[in-house]
Scaffold this active site. Structure first.
Site, PDB file in Angstrom:
ATOM      1  N   LYS A  15       0.857  -1.198   0.000  1.00  0.00           N
ATOM      2  CA  LYS A  15       0.000   0.000   0.000  1.00  0.00           C
ATOM      3  C   LYS A  15       0.885   1.238   0.000  1.00  0.00           C
ATOM      4  CE  LYS A  15      -3.834   2.000   2.746  1.00  0.00           C
ATOM      5  NZ  LYS A  15      -4.651   1.804   3.969  1.00  0.00           N
ATOM      6  N   SER A  23      -9.611   1.826   3.058  1.00  0.00           N
ATOM      7  CA  SER A  23      -8.744   2.597   2.199  1.00  0.00           C
ATOM      8  C   SER A  23      -7.700   1.769   1.437  1.00  0.00           C
ATOM      9  CB  SER A  23      -8.011   3.653   3.019  1.00  0.00           C
ATOM     10  OG  SER A  23      -7.202   3.047   4.008  1.00  0.00           O
ATOM     11  N   SER A  82      -9.820  -0.674   7.179  1.00  0.00           N
ATOM     12  CA  SER A  82      -9.296  -0.465   5.833  1.00  0.00           C
ATOM     13  C   SER A  82      -8.583  -1.645   5.194  1.00  0.00           C
ATOM     14  CB  SER A  82      -8.357   0.752   5.814  1.00  0.00           C
ATOM     15  OG  SER A  82      -9.106   1.933   6.019  1.00  0.00           O
TER      16      SER A  82
END
Lengths: 96, 488
Positions: free
Chosen positions: B77, B152, B176
């Site tokens: 990420k 997210s 997330s």
């Protein structure tokens, strides 16, 4: 509830510019969210502690020894503007 | 594509035996990433570096050396720093930021031989539940391109779901990892707060952020988790507890485990198809020998407002560093230093990030601190006590839906921030309580969208929830399903 002046004051604290055009939507969202927060008022928290994940664990600290961190060049590598070994910024105090 | 046909261990054995070269695996990953570019799963693809590392891995194998993840492509990420690589946090304000060091979790993966193929798209600064808040555009759900991936960590979830990589890492502050895992039909685990170092993770809410893993199989998630976990002197919030051998100790015997089923997670608002799938999943766990116990978590309804006071408060402090001076985007039309700060942040941050900074600043400000922030921290104690009470007296772990719905359409909730916040109701409580939790696929709705089963464990009990997920995966095949665009 928040009004325009309160939101503008908060934005000043947060160092965020808000245009006059943006303000009504921001104030409306702000008020809806603050209204949503009211539900926590119904909880009696008089004798409650503030939460901590690990209240009983000691904080472990590293040894008080100088360690290598970033070099000067690494620290400046993403500078938007630099002069020699310094970050360059606009004037803090105007010349006038 | 990378699917559940081969576990990480099997892939690693194939590399070690030279049945397949690391170069072939990396080329395969890069080809699939390019093929599914439309999903917008990656912000930066590290082709050149990945190929160089693959050559190194193959030379390492030829030299007789072994590492647990040697040659395995991994996605990260774009909120974890990777040395020498662009790290953006999904934001304009860091659009061209090159990380001068790596996050500890990244360093551990690289030391184990993993090859980072790219940095995954995310909601800006991890603030969001749909990956629509990224400066670099939304991530599309591979099961339906009109739907959100979740967030997210949407890019990381999609990278695994669409077969670009076998595993990815993300972060989970309010759900997330678990929520996009549920929306995309993969497994996602968030460990206990303090299990994995946050050094080198761009901070959103420091008391809630945790690095976690996406995979298809529980055993792959277990292997990655044990590699990235453990004490780090650079992060004062990491525990110095020893890290269990999650993958070696993985077993599928859950007889006698007491699984709590909270009534609050099955109330109005839960989609009927999600409810049906979860009930079938719970029944499977019962057939495996677990006992289902009805429990109550009475302070659940306060979790979302408490989270959206505490997380933005912490974010308003953490994001104060983005001022255009030492790194990142700098506004060009400022008339003074103060104006520079304000214009940089106004044009560098997206709308949701600015909204949370404003909320956070407000609840910490004079006259409001006690009423909002201090109060929220006390209510947080009650939310955490709900869990400790049931774990002390009634159950060993908790099961229920990860999200009340399946993935919704892109744009459906962007006009109403509050509706977006409320969708996190089932994931947030574990974060507020510092507990480990995962989502594993347990079915599909009538539109073919995945549904996730959430398991929440006691502190430090990642092994228990991994074991339950592993057991469930031995008798079901939901985690093996491939999105239509990835087949063939």
């Amino acid at each position: 509830m928040s009004d325009n002046e309160q939101v503008k004051h908060t934005a000043k604290l947060a160092r965020l510019a808000i245009s006059d055009g943006e303000l009504p939507v921001i104030v409306d969202n702000f008020n809806r969210i603050l209204d949503f927060f009211k539900i926590i008022d119904e909880v009696d928290t008089e004798d409650l502690p503030e939460y901590s994940h690990y209240p009983d664990e000691d904080q472990h600290l590293r040894k008080d020894q100088t360690v290598h961190a970033l070099t000067t060049e690494q620290a400046l590598s993403n500078a938007p503007d630099r002069q020699d070994n310094m970050f360059k910024t606009p004037l803090i105090v105007s010349a006038e | 594509m990378f699917d559940s046909a081969k576990s990480l261990q099997e892939l690693q054995t194939a590399i070690t035996d030279r049945t397949i070269l690391a170069q072939e695996l990396v080329d395969k990953s890069l080809t699939i990433i390019e093929k599914h570019k439309q999903l917008n799963s990656f912000i930066t693809v590290c082709s050149d570096i990945a190929k160089e590392r693959a050559n190194w891995a193959d030379a390492h194998v030829a030299g007789g050396h072994k590492l647990p993840l040697l040659g395995i492509p991994v996605a990260v990420k774009d909120i974890l720093l990777v040395n020498g690589t662009r790290t953006t946090a999904g934001s304009r304000i860091l659009e061209n930021f090159i990380a001068p060091y790596s996050a500890t979790a990244v360093r551990k993966l690289v030391e184990a031989g993993a090859i980072i193929v790219g940095k995954c798209n995310l909601d800006e600064f991890a603030m969001g539940s749909t990956n629509e808040n990224s400066y670099f555009g939304p991530v599309l759900n591979p099961w339906n391109l009109d739907c959100v991936s979740g967030g997210s960590s949407g890019g990381s979830a999609v990278a695994v779901a669409s077969g670009m990589v076998p595993v990815a890492i993300g972060t989970d502050t309010g759900g997330s990892i678990r929520q996009p895992a549920s929306f995309c039909g993969v497994l996602g685990i968030r460990p206990t707060y303090g299990r994995v170092s946050r050094y080198g993770v761009i901070a959103y809410a420091s008391s809630l952020d945790q690095v976690g893993v996406f995979a298809r199989q529980a055993k792959d998630a277990a292997q990655i988790l044990e590699i990235i976990s453990g004490y780090d002197e650079k992060d004062g919030t990491v525990s110095n507890r020893s890290v269990p051998s999650f993958s070696k100790d993985l077993n599928d015997n859950i007889k006698g485990l007491r699984i709590g089923v909270p009534k609050e997670y099955f109330q109005a608002g839960l989609n009927s198809e999600v409810r049906a799938a979860i009930e079938i999943a719970l029944n499977e766990l019962k057939k495996l020998g677990a006992d289902l116990v009805d429990i109550e978590l009475p302070h659940t309804k306060y979790a979302v407002p408490v989270y959206y006071i505490i997380a933005p408060a912490e974010a308003s402090s953490n994001l104060g560093r983005y001022d255009g001076i030492r790194y990142g985007y700098r506004a060009t039309s400022a008339k003074s230093l103060a104006d520079l700060y304000e214009q940089t942040r106004a044009t560098g941050f997206g709308a949701e990030t600015k909204r949370r900074i404003l909320i956070g600043t407000y609840v910490l400000s004079k006259g409001y601190f006690d009423r909002y922030y201090k109060k929220a921290r006390k209510v947080q104690s009650l939310i955490a006590s709900d869990f400790s009470n049931v774990f002390a007296n009634q159950c060993d772990l908790i099961a229920g839906p990860t999200v009340a719905t399946t993935a919704f359409k892109i744009g459906e909730k962007t006009a109403d921030p509050l509706a977006m916040y409320l969708s996190d109701i089932l994931t947030i409580p574990a974060n507020l309580s510092g507990l480990p939790a995962l989502s594993t696929p347990c079915g599909f709705d009538s539109k073919g969208l995945p549904i996730g089963l959430q398991l929440i464990g006691q502190k430090w009990a990642e092994q228990t929830i991994l074991n339950v997920a592993h057991s469930y995966q031995q008798v079901t095949d939901w985690h093996k399903h491939i999105p239509p665009i990835s087949r063939g």
